[in-house]
Design an enzyme around this catalytic site. Structure first.
Site, short mmCIF file in Angstrom:
data_model
loop_
_atom_site.label_atom_id
_atom_site.label_comp_id
_atom_site.label_asym_id
_atom_site.label_seq_id
_atom_site.Cartn_x
_atom_site.Cartn_y
_atom_site.Cartn_z
N ASP A 290 0.25 6.79 -12.54
CA ASP A 290 -0.52 6.33 -11.39
C ASP A 290 -2.01 6.68 -11.58
OD1 ASP A 290 -1.19 5.43 -8.76
OD2 ASP A 290 0.81 5.95 -8.09
N ASP A 403 -1.56 -2.79 -8.57
CA ASP A 403 -1.43 -2.27 -7.21
C ASP A 403 -2.56 -2.82 -6.32
OD1 ASP A 403 -0.20 -0.83 -5.24
OD2 ASP A 403 -0.92 1.13 -5.90
N GLU A 406 -2.99 -7.44 -2.66
CA GLU A 406 -2.90 -8.42 -1.57
C GLU A 406 -4.13 -9.33 -1.46
OE1 GLU A 406 -0.23 -5.25 -1.27
OE2 GLU A 406 -2.39 -5.08 -1.10
N GLU A 408 -5.68 -5.45 -0.78
CA GLU A 408 -5.42 -4.58 0.37
C GLU A 408 -6.48 -4.74 1.46
OE1 GLU A 408 -5.27 0.12 0.82
OE2 GLU A 408 -3.37 -0.73 0.14
N ARG A 454 2.48 -5.85 -6.51
CA ARG A 454 2.79 -5.60 -5.11
C ARG A 454 2.56 -6.83 -4.23
NH1 ARG A 454 0.17 -0.64 -1.64
NH2 ARG A 454 -1.35 -2.20 -1.00
N ASP A 471 5.31 0.18 0.19
CA ASP A 471 5.36 1.60 0.52
C ASP A 471 6.39 1.89 1.61
OD1 ASP A 471 3.37 1.97 -1.34
OD2 ASP A 471 1.76 1.96 0.12
N HIS A 531 10.53 6.19 -7.26
CA HIS A 531 9.08 6.37 -7.12
C HIS A 531 8.78 6.92 -5.73
CE1 HIS A 531 4.79 5.72 -7.82
NE2 HIS A 531 4.72 5.11 -6.66
#
Length: 796
Positions: A290, A403, A406, A408, A454, A471, A531
């Site tokens: 990560d 990651d 979107e 985000e 994601r 998440d 995870h």
């Protein structure tokens, strides 16, 4: 007279619909059918109805004064249809041997049929308001609706109004109306799929007003949709994935176990964790690193996208050492370049960031710091981003975790080269995966990419996207929503949807039972990847002896099923079939099965029912009709078509095998590199209720992209027949044009053989065998040069 006849005939098809004019002001003017495209001019615009094949037809409405855009993020199929067209004073008919499009001239009405059965019809059809454009449709009173992407709402999503805006939902549990994949697609128990081919943000209203209406709305873009019809769900999924593209086969190592957490802080911590897996003999194929690989803290470093040498002083050595242990390295990346990152000045100078209205980099604050966003729609942005991936792949990195895609945080005022944020928000992750897929095809053509993402959209599967459910809360509520999400996404083309095993967010006290049940469910998920946030370790090697032993048992079974699971992946690649299949897939006419998410099919052979309640002792499970089922562990027999109460045990979840199933397995291995397809362990589950059955096993080198298309494969076909007191098997091998037949050592295990046969012959030669009356099991071993069919006969 003729006009009345057509109207009466059409109305008979519409049982359950309120048949009315779509728009009282919409008047039919003229129609033209040319080159398999029907253009209908109406008073406020025109329709273009374009068949793709016998099962798929596309309809677009273009308002007066606007031009039709043929651009699609999702569709890859070329129209190759052969429809017939007929027109009279009342009705237009566009017809294949599967789909019929009926357009009534007055009152104007567009409706779709499959083999004479009505599927859906436009209600008001196209509607425009000050801020939105919409399309709406009639629904029957009882049809069940699914789709809309990744949500936690229950399998029947009718009654919900769903935002079409990809957005993370941190710590969700049993309900989430908005998540990372907001796919503009509806699937109906009437056996059709309705895909709205527009990437713009908007909404999908699945009859929230309870007036039997489905409405799609968008902030812009085109008003185009495709209808996909079929007699079985297999047909619909095959056609939909032909329309939008099919998932390439991931590398074989992706079907193994991952070590993953938020996050490993150093090279030493990575090495120590992998060493613990080896010490405990727990199989492992990959480690996911990560954000700490590029910075010591959570905030302030995103966008560095290079190893932080204080913590990872020798990254190339680390990656090389891991690969020597057959452990692949996967790195997290994000599209956000913080103004505090080491690459900020470079990104600004290269002009790779999305801009404001004046052409300056658009900057804003979010959780990780002050940031800009890589413009994937600018050639400079794509090249700059890919060059980073290319350099790290040359270093030895095997896979990527995309990651926050979107994205985000994606302000409406931000501009990409091709338009405003809302025009590409829902496909940003989709196009990010495309960037990686296309980069590998050019620079690493002999390596299969692994792309964990994601967020995405319809058609993202064709870029090899491996989606996960975000998440999720580390709780029983979080676990309970996971089968629904995976099943729904599999029916929408994204068959590798999976969850952070054990749960990701929250959870201050370790719940060993929850962790164990989640991992046991993960055995029958497309990807096995524990995870979590690091305050409770997601890796089994850090837990107590009992929890570790149960996790090890689950992981060992995952590896033993590798040849079966890899064959499921091939079926997905070739036919679009999901690995996890809802029960209505088996019984499309049984309306009760459309509400079941806590039990599902894992391919054709397995029925799986995860334990989703704390301290649950008994679970009632519905067994699909038409088959007999056997407990995978204990052998008990269950009749299909009814519910059975199953006593639960600690060391596995309820798992059943269909009578007549073949299940190829491998001996215990510590990683997928140790897998040897020449050592075949094949299990067959005999029952007289299945007098004939067949299956196939697919094998290739696990690394070559497009191995099947290149002819670099072997496919084993198994056929069983029970007739006149003997049980006969035929094993046949098919090899690709660039492959060779292989010699195999076969251990053939027959379950539920209650009577010892008089003899067993292999290729007309009597052979020795083991038979246990207590276990009702028969075993025999033989070699098979697969260039020649192998015939096995049990004589009674």
């Amino acid at each position: 007279m003729l006009r009345n006849f057509f109207l009466i005939s059409l109305s008979l098809f519409f049982t359950g619909f309120e048949l009315s004019a779509q728009n009282p002001n919409r008047q039919f003017e003229e129609a033209d059918f040319k080159n398999q495209k029907l253009t209908i001019k109406v008073s406020d615009g025109h329709y273009i109805i374009r068949p793709f094949n016998a099962f798929i037809v596309e309809t677009s409405f273009i308002p007066k004064g606007e031009r039709f855009s043929d651009q699609s993020h999702a569709v890859v199929m070329r129209p190759e249809a052969d429809y017939t067209f007929a027109e009279n004073d009342s009705v237009l008919r566009l017809t294949s041997n599967q789909i019929e499009v009926h357009i009534t001239k007055s009152p104007f009405q567009v409706a779709y049929f499959h083999r004479g059965k009505v599927l859906v019809s436009e209600a008001l059809g196209y509607i425009k308001t000050d801020s939105l454009e919409m399309l709406d449709f009639h629904l029957t009173e009882k049809e069940i609706l699914m789709g809309g992407g990744s949500r936690a709402l229950g399998m029947n999503r009718r009654g919900n109004k769903l935002p079409l805006y990809n957005k993370a939902h941190y710590g969700y549990e049993t309900r989430s109306e908005q998540m990372n994949f907001s796919i503009p697609m509806v699937l109906s128990s009437q056996l059709y799929a309705l895909h709205f081919d527009n990437p713009y943000t908007g909404f999908l209203d699945l009859d929230s007003n309870q007036n039997n209406t489905l409405t799609y709305g968008a902030d812009g873009g085109r008003m185009t949709y495709q209808i996909v019809a079929g007699s079985r769900w297999q047909d619909i999924l095959k056609e939909y994935t032909a329309l939008t593209g099919r998932q390439p086969l991931p590398p074989r190592w992706a079907f193994g176990n991952f070590a993953s957490r938020f996050g490993y802080h150093s090279q030493r911590e990575v090495a120590q964790t992998v060493a613990l897996f080896q010490k405990d003999s727990i199989p492992l194929d990959a480690v996911v690193i990560d954000i700490y690989w590029f910075g010591k803290d959570i905030k302030g470093h995103m966008g560095n996208l290079s190893f932080y040498k204080d913590s990872f002083p020798q990254p190339e050595r680390m990656i090389k050492d891991l690969k020597a242990q057959n452990v692949h390295t996967v790195l997290v990346t994000e599209p956000f370049i913080l103004s505090t990152s080491k690459r900020w000045e470079e990104a600004v100078a290269e002009g790779v960031l999305a801009t404001d209205s004046l052409g300056n980099p658009f900057t804003y604050d979010f959780y990780f710091g002050n940031t800009g966003l890589v413009d994937l729609y600018h050639p400079r942005g794509r090249k700059w981003f890919w060059d980073i991936y290319k350099d790290l792949t040359l270093m030895g990195v095997s896979g990527w975790w995309g990651d926050l895609g979107e994205p985000e945080v994606h302000p409406d005022a931000l501009l990409h080269l091709n338009g405003p944020a809302q025009s590409v928000h829902n496909i940003y992750g989709h196009d990010w995966a495309k960037l990686l897929a296309e980069g590998y095809a050019v620079d690493f053509p002999n390596q299969r990419p692994f792309t964990l993402m994601r967020a995405g959209s319809s058609g993202s599967q064709r870029w090899g996207m491996i989606p996960w459910s975000g998440d999720v809360n580390r709780s029983w509520g979080g676990l309970q929503s996971q089968p629904e999400i995976a099943l729904q996404m599999g029916m929408q083309g994204l068959a590798y949807m999976h969850s952070d095993l054990g749960g990701f967010a929250g959870g201050e006290v370790f719940d060993a039972e929850l962790y164990t049940r989640w991992l046991q469910y993960g055995v029958f998920q497309p990807i096995f990847r524990p995870h979590a946030q690091e305050h409770i370790a997601p890796e089994p090697v850090f837990h107590d002896a009992v929890t570790k032993a149960l996790a090890k048992q689950a992981i060992a079974l995952r590896y033993r099923l590798l040849p079966y699971n890899y064959s499921l992946a091939h079926q997905n690649q070739q036919y679009g079939l999901p690995l996890m299949r809802p029960l209505f897939y088996e019984e499309p006419d049984n309306i009760e099965t459309y509400n079941i998410a806590d039990t599902y099919l894992w391919g054709q052979a397995f029925l799986v029912s995860p334990v989703l309640q704390k301290a649950q002792k008994v679970k009632e499970i519905y067994f699909p009709k038409g088959s007999v089922w056997f407990d995978f562990y204990k052998g008990k027999k269950y009749q299909g078509g009814k519910n059975h109460r199953i006593n639960l045990v600690q060391d596995h979840i309820p798992t059943f095998v269909r009578a007549g199933a073949f299940v190829p397995m491998t001996k215990p291995i510590q990683n997928t590199q140790a897998y040897d397809a020449g050592q075949l362990e094949l299990h067959y589950y005999f029952d007289e209720s299945a007098p004939q059955s067949e299956a196939e096993m697919y094998h290739d080198d696990g690394t070559t992209p497009g191995a099947f298309e290149k002819g670099l494969y072997e496919k084993l076909h198994f056929l069983a027949q029970w007739q006149n007191g003997h049980l006969a098997f035929t094993f046949h091998s098919e090899v690709g044009t660039a492959a060779a037949f292989q010699k195999k050592s076969v251990e053939f295990v027959l379950h539920h053989v209650s009577k010892k046969p008089k003899s067993v012959e292999v290729d007309n030669q009597a052979v020795d065998f083991e038979w246990s009356g207590k276990d009702k099991m028969l075993k025999l071993k033989f070699n098979w040069l697969s260039a020649k069919d192998k015939i096995i006969i049990l004589q009674y």
